[in-house]
Design an enzyme around this catalytic site. Structure first.
Site, PDB file in Angstrom:
ATOM      1  CG  ASP A  59      28.215  15.077 -19.472  1.00 51.47           C
ATOM      2  OD1 ASP A  59      27.143  15.564 -19.887  1.00 51.47           O
ATOM      3  OD2 ASP A  59      28.509  14.998 -18.269  1.00 51.47           O
ATOM      4  N   GLY A  60      29.928  12.885 -23.219  1.00 50.74           N
ATOM      5  CA  GLY A  60      30.968  12.544 -24.184  1.00 50.74           C
ATOM      6  C   GLY A  60      30.710  13.096 -25.567  1.00 50.74           C
ATOM      7  CG  ASN A  74      35.864  17.515 -19.403  1.00 49.19           C
ATOM      8  OD1 ASN A  74      35.237  18.539 -19.182  1.00 49.19           O
ATOM      9  ND2 ASN A  74      35.317  16.325 -19.326  1.00 49.19           N
ATOM     10  CB  THR A 100      31.942  19.016 -12.647  1.00 56.55           C
ATOM     11  OG1 THR A 100      31.867  19.392 -14.030  1.00 56.55           O
ATOM     12  CG2 THR A 100      31.635  20.226 -11.790  1.00 56.55           C
ATOM     13  CB  ALA A 101      35.334  15.716 -15.648  1.00 56.72           C
ATOM     14  CE1 TYR A 102      41.183  10.801 -12.302  1.00 54.15           C
ATOM     15  CE2 TYR A 102      42.211  11.007 -14.466  1.00 54.15           C
ATOM     16  CZ  TYR A 102      42.160  10.433 -13.205  1.00 54.15           C
ATOM     17  OH  TYR A 102      43.096   9.491 -12.862  1.00 54.15           O
ATOM     18  CB  ALA A 103      39.465  18.029 -11.601  1.00 55.63           C
TER      19      ALA A 103
END
Length: 411
Positions: free
Chosen positions: A157-158, A249, A290-293
């Protein structure tokens, strides 16, 4: 909603006219998106040649996400290939893809210079003929925004986040192959890359428009840190350095190395709504949900939902829960007067900067989304990623109970 075409003078990207309430554009990198559920216009273009195929059956202003299709004004001729750096497992796929694009598809391939400096590629004599056909660029130095027709990412994803950071305005369509660790944003399998790439070149693909955040960091003159990594403009109205950034993001404001709680004020459209006390706050797009959050307790939101998420990180209040606000609002984060220490801000996990008294971070939904090419369609791809990458709602199922067992009474 979008930008009137006159705001893109000299650029390939154009938007259809907005509402009648069109103000003169003073800051081209921080134009407010209207508070509307209407998505980008079907005539929106992405990069020099890509646009969204208009659906003749659509009667609603809000287009069905499953009907968003890619089309080309002219056949694509150039492609940017982004490879995860220092990953040996990607060398062979990278070479195969580049040979296919240059020799079979006659495409002009752009590659970042540091990718070709990898010894495994630089010392490969069998790859010399192909490398000579490449166009190279350097991040933060060379502008390729109007040279690339579409993008292919190899990695996790990066790589998609990195591709987004290279284009601070209109972004060409992005095709991402899952060759990394997670792969939530990379729906394509490399085993069938020739067929999939051919379909994209022919304009046979669905797309999801991933909204980005347009972020402006205003710093007072006292700031002596490095700001050359950003687009830096001198704002004469406030006599400060104005730093612009497009974020896919999230924007994270945290307490950094300090042992004290972070203490920042959060404004919405100029009104103070709350003070965030805790480890920090995450302002994210639906893609970033769907990442850090989500790790901080937020809900997962589909990329087609026009919204901004505000998620506290370990808040010092049990009632402070994540909230979702309309995409058109303007958020501002400032260090509180009662703060014991400075805060730090990062953009998609990169480019951390220290924030002190008098500095401000202004955030709103960008008018430049990332058109991400789907494997099937936006809805199916998203739920497939939830199931495979995040193992959403996975648990042992209850055993079957027959009707006879239900009628058995306890002794």
């Amino acid at each position: 909603s979008g930008l009137p075409s006159h705001m893109f003078h000299g650029l390939k990207a154009t938007y259809a006219d907005c509402s009648a309430n069109q103000a003169t554009c003073i800051e081209p990198y921080f134009v407010r998106r209207t508070q509307s559920l209407h998505g980008p216009s079907p005539v929106t273009t992405f990069g020099p040649k890509a646009c969204m195929l208009k659906n003749p059956k659509a009667v609603m202003h809000i287009q069905d996400p499953a009907s968003q299709r890619l089309t080309w004004n002219k056949p694509p001729k150039s492609v940017l290939v982004i490879k995860k750096i220092q990953d040996v497992s990607l060398l062979q796929p990278f070479k195969e893809l580049c040979i296919f694009l240059t020799e079979q598809k006659q495409m002009l391939v752009y590659v970042e210079r540091k990718v070709l400096e990898d010894p495994a590629i630089a010392n490969d004599d069998s790859f010399v003929a192909v490398k000579k056909k490449f166009c190279t660029f350097r991040e933060d130095f060379d502008d390729i925004s109007n040279r690339v027709d579409f993008i292919i990412c190899l990695g996790g994803d990066g790589t998609l986040l990195y591709a987004s950071s290279l284009f601070q305005e209109s972004v060409p369509p992005v095709m991402a192959f899952h060759l990394g660790s997670l792969g939530f944003l990379t729906p394509f399998n490399f085993d069938t890359y020739q067929t999939q790439v051919t379909q994209v070149i022919e304009g046979n693909a669905a797309i999801v428009l991933r909204s980005r955040l347009s972020v402006r960091v205003v710093k007072e003159r006292r700031e002596k840190g490095r700001v050359s990594e950003f687009l830096v403009l001198w704002d004469e109205r406030v006599h400060s350095l104005a730093i612009w950034k497009q974020v896919l993001n999230e924007v994270v404001v945290d307490r950094g190395p300090s042992s004290y709680l972070s203490n920042v004020d959060l404004f919405l459209d100029g009104h103070l709504i709350t003070t965030v006390q805790g480890d920090g706050v995450i302002v994210s797009t639906p893609t970033g949900s769907t990442a850090y959050a989500v790790a901080a307790g937020a809900s997962m939101i589909h990329p087609n939902v026009p919204a901004i998420m505000i998620t506290p990180i370990c808040p010092h209040s049990l009632s402070f829960r994540p909230i979702v606000v309309p995409a058109g609002v303007e958020l501002k984060v400032m260090l509180s007067r009662e703060a014991r220490n400075n805060a730090w801000v990062s953009f998609d996990g990169r480019k951390r900067q220290e924030i002190g008294q008098g500095d401000s971070i202004t955030i709103t939904t960008s008018c430049f989304p990332v058109p991400s090419i789907c494997f099937r369609d936006p809805v199916n791809d998203w739920f497939e990623s939830l199931a495979q990458c995040l193992h959403w709602n996975v648990r042992k199922k209850q055993g079957y109970m027959s009707s006879e067992e239900e009628e058995v009474e306890e002794p």
